[in-house]
Write an enzyme that holds these catalytic residues in place. Sequence first.
Site, short mmCIF file in Angstrom:
data_model
loop_
_atom_site.label_atom_id
_atom_site.label_comp_id
_atom_site.label_asym_id
_atom_site.label_seq_id
_atom_site.Cartn_x
_atom_site.Cartn_y
_atom_site.Cartn_z
N HIS A 101 0.75 -1.20 -0.23
CA HIS A 101 -0.02 -0.16 -0.15
C HIS A 101 0.96 1.04 0.35
CE1 HIS A 101 -2.99 2.57 0.32
NE2 HIS A 101 -3.90 1.99 1.86
N HIS B 32 -1.72 -2.18 -9.47
CA HIS B 32 -2.59 -1.63 -9.61
C HIS B 32 -3.86 -2.24 -8.96
CE1 HIS B 32 -4.95 0.98 -7.09
NE2 HIS B 32 -4.15 1.74 -6.48
N ASP C 25 3.33 5.27 -6.46
CA ASP C 25 4.21 5.77 -6.26
C ASP C 25 5.76 5.59 -6.26
OD1 ASP C 25 3.54 5.45 -2.99
OD2 ASP C 25 2.63 3.48 -3.50
#
Length: 434
Positions: free
Chosen positions: A267, A309, A369
Amino acid sequence: MSSETVTIIDDATGKKVQLPLLSPTSGPKTIDISTLYKELGYFTYDPGFMSTASCSSAITFLDGQKGVLQYRGYPIEQLAEQSSYLEVCFILINDKLPSRQELVDFVNEVTNHTMLHEALKRFYSGFRRDAHPMAIMVGVVGALAAFYHDHMDIQNPEHRRITALRLIAKIPTIAAWSYRYAMGKPFIYPNNSMSYTENFLNMMFSMPSEVYHPDPLLAKALDLILILHADHEQNASTATVRLAGSSGANPFAAVAAGIAALWGPAHGGANEAVIRMLMDINESGKSLQSFVDRAKDKDDSFRLMGFGHRVYKNYDPRAKLIRKICHQLLGDMESTGEQKKLLETAMALEKVALEDDYFVKRNLYPNVDFYYGIIFLAMGIPMNMFTVILSMARTIGWITQWTEMVSDENYKIGRPRQLYTGPIDLEYIPMDKR
Ligand code: CMC
């Protein structure tokens, strides 16, 4: 509610059940299975929530196939371009665009709550010096519950509003102090004459003995990063906040649970792992293809961090915007040779992966990210603070989602069921007979 239904036929008994088919404003239709157990005596099984909507919500819309993200209906690209983080907070919590005066009042109110109770400072000294700042965040945000508990009524809209303001206002102070504590540096109190992000940078980097002026370029880039992370519908941490809060728990404690969930490398913790991976690649002298090959190898636990994702099967819209900011910032800043090298490696890796059949077939694109750790490094923010800043940004999302849940008179405590696979009816054997 729509009159459409879906019929389920139990092959064993021939019994038919009609279940309502709910239509969202946008996105896939959703079968309401809440009566299934009563009607058929069956549970549904969906570990990881692959096909299950855990709640209904009017806050954030995400279309993973098209790469769309909207807060309260406003596209993330427009907010990133034209809004500010505190305005986004206003929009999320109030479900409308503020007038000029409303925004001024909101910013003033948030600014008035930036200080922490002095007693809260003592919590920091209970942590080891080398404690991960996320561990400190979980502890100190949870501890806020002790300061705002007895006089708080979660059914009271004004109490909920003040709670949201307190959280947004205090989280930068808590976050910056978690860094200062680990560094053995004195805590810097909030400076209410600064903007939200300037104040954060000031609490992170200034020293009482020196004059420090937060760089407006960095403050602006940080503001953008906060906007992009403000909410992301029902991800693991948000679902955690809702579940923890559904028992009527104190919202500060529920948000602390969300911070704990966010910490994991699958996460929010992935950004740290991305930088470590890019550094490993640069230091190893091995080809990018060899890393991509490792990521494809099912016998190797290595994955391309910052790729893939659960919802986005297209380019994550936040990653696109962050890549742009990354280029702008590194272009405008001096002495970022190391970060420029990381950016070059990231871009080259992205290219190799996006041309690889394995990644193409599985729709694995860079996620949010992938690029922003490089920006943080360029700002002088250490790796273990990356997820802390993400938790700072996401606090508004968590408290807005919590507010939406508890404002609904019909909300129930979240209580998932299970598919039990353990033994039953064993006979206990007394210790002396085993
Ligand atoms: N590298 C290599 N293979 C991957 C990757 C990756 N980064 N991500 C997914 N796959 C493969 C996976 O092995 C699986 O292959 P197969 O179908 O052959 O078994 C397929 O793609 C589907 O992946 P999954 O793990 O079933 O998908 P998921 O939805 O459960 O996991 C994820 C999503 C984000 C946990 C995963 O893509 C991952 O571990 N990515 C790396 C960590 C990362 O970047 N996390 C940040 C997520 S975005 C920030 C946030 O929202 O918090």
